[in-house]
Motif scaffolding. Structure first.
Motif, PDB file in Angstrom:
ATOM      1  N   ILE A 140       0.830  -1.201   0.000  1.00 15.87           N
ATOM      2  CA  ILE A 140       0.000   0.000   0.000  1.00 15.87           C
ATOM      3  C   ILE A 140       0.869   1.256   0.000  1.00 15.87           C
ATOM      4  O   ILE A 140       0.533   2.249  -0.644  1.00 15.87           O
ATOM      5  CB  ILE A 140      -1.014   0.010   1.173  1.00 15.87           C
ATOM      6  CG1 ILE A 140      -2.070   1.092   0.970  1.00 15.87           C
ATOM      7  CG2 ILE A 140      -0.333   0.202   2.498  1.00 15.87           C
ATOM      8  CD1 ILE A 140      -2.984   0.859  -0.178  1.00 15.87           C
ATOM      9  N   LEU A 141       2.013   1.225   0.684  1.00 16.00           N
ATOM     10  CA  LEU A 141       2.898   2.390   0.662  1.00 16.00           C
ATOM     11  C   LEU A 141       3.499   2.591  -0.720  1.00 16.00           C
ATOM     12  O   LEU A 141       3.675   3.732  -1.160  1.00 16.00           O
ATOM     13  CB  LEU A 141       4.001   2.237   1.712  1.00 16.00           C
ATOM     14  CG  LEU A 141       3.539   2.356   3.167  1.00 16.00           C
ATOM     15  CD1 LEU A 141       4.696   2.057   4.116  1.00 16.00           C
ATOM     16  CD2 LEU A 141       2.950   3.719   3.449  1.00 16.00           C
ATOM     17  N   ILE A 179       1.990   1.781  -3.555  1.00 17.39           N
ATOM     18  CA  ILE A 179       0.882   2.306  -4.367  1.00 17.39           C
ATOM     19  C   ILE A 179       0.672   3.788  -4.064  1.00 17.39           C
ATOM     20  O   ILE A 179       0.511   4.602  -4.968  1.00 17.39           O
ATOM     21  CB  ILE A 179      -0.412   1.505  -4.106  1.00 17.39           C
ATOM     22  CG1 ILE A 179      -0.271   0.099  -4.683  1.00 17.39           C
ATOM     23  CG2 ILE A 179      -1.626   2.209  -4.697  1.00 17.39           C
ATOM     24  CD1 ILE A 179      -1.365  -0.858  -4.256  1.00 17.39           C
ATOM     25  N   LEU A 180       0.680   4.148  -2.793  1.00 21.22           N
ATOM     26  CA  LEU A 180       0.462   5.546  -2.412  1.00 21.22           C
ATOM     27  C   LEU A 180       1.599   6.453  -2.869  1.00 21.22           C
ATOM     28  O   LEU A 180       1.380   7.634  -3.136  1.00 21.22           O
ATOM     29  CB  LEU A 180       0.271   5.663  -0.903  1.00 21.22           C
ATOM     30  CG  LEU A 180      -1.029   5.070  -0.361  1.00 21.22           C
ATOM     31  CD1 LEU A 180      -1.021   5.136   1.157  1.00 21.22           C
ATOM     32  CD2 LEU A 180      -2.235   5.765  -0.933  1.00 21.22           C
ATOM     33  N   ASP A 195       0.747   7.519  -6.309  1.00 21.56           N
ATOM     34  CA  ASP A 195      -0.492   8.281  -6.436  1.00 21.56           C
ATOM     35  C   ASP A 195      -0.187   9.773  -6.433  1.00 21.56           C
ATOM     36  O   ASP A 195       0.543  10.276  -5.589  1.00 21.56           O
ATOM     37  CB  ASP A 195      -1.431   7.932  -5.272  1.00 21.56           C
ATOM     38  CG  ASP A 195      -2.791   8.569  -5.409  1.00 21.56           C
ATOM     39  OD1 ASP A 195      -3.149   8.989  -6.526  1.00 21.56           O
ATOM     40  OD2 ASP A 195      -3.512   8.645  -4.400  1.00 21.56           O
ATOM     41  N   GLY A 207      -2.376  12.028  -5.901  1.00 21.65           N
ATOM     42  CA  GLY A 207      -3.260  12.678  -4.940  1.00 21.65           C
ATOM     43  C   GLY A 207      -4.384  13.396  -5.673  1.00 21.65           C
ATOM     44  O   GLY A 207      -4.439  13.446  -6.891  1.00 21.65           O
TER      45      GLY A 207
END
Length: 78
Positions: free
Chosen positions: A59-60, A62-63, A66, A68
């Motif tokens: 998840i980190l 993927i973020l 991103d 935002g």
């Protein structure tokens, strides 16, 4: 003088895996059941801590990619 021998006592528990900060997390029964269900679906069997670390890394990653949310455009004043 008698020669003394030092006998090291065996430590209890598993051997340390490395240096890091221990984070204790409580999971509710539903969350724990979901985690266990995910683990059983995997090809390679994971322990609960391994699964949580793997999910967190994913998840980190993927973020980090991103961009935002983009800020809302201001309304034009006529």
């Amino acid at each position: 003088m008698k020669r003394q021998t030092v006998i090291t006592k065996k430590r209890r528990g598993p051997a340390p895996t490395g240096k890091g900060t221990l984070i204790g997390v409580r999971l509710q029964p539903a969350q724990l059941a979901s985690l266990d269900a995910w683990i059983t679906k995997q090809e390679k069997p994971y322990t609960r801590p391994e699964a949580i670390r793997g999910m967190m890394e994913t998840i980190l990653h993927i973020l980090a990619k991103d961009q935002g949310e983009k800020p809302a455009r201001k309304a034009k004043i006529r």
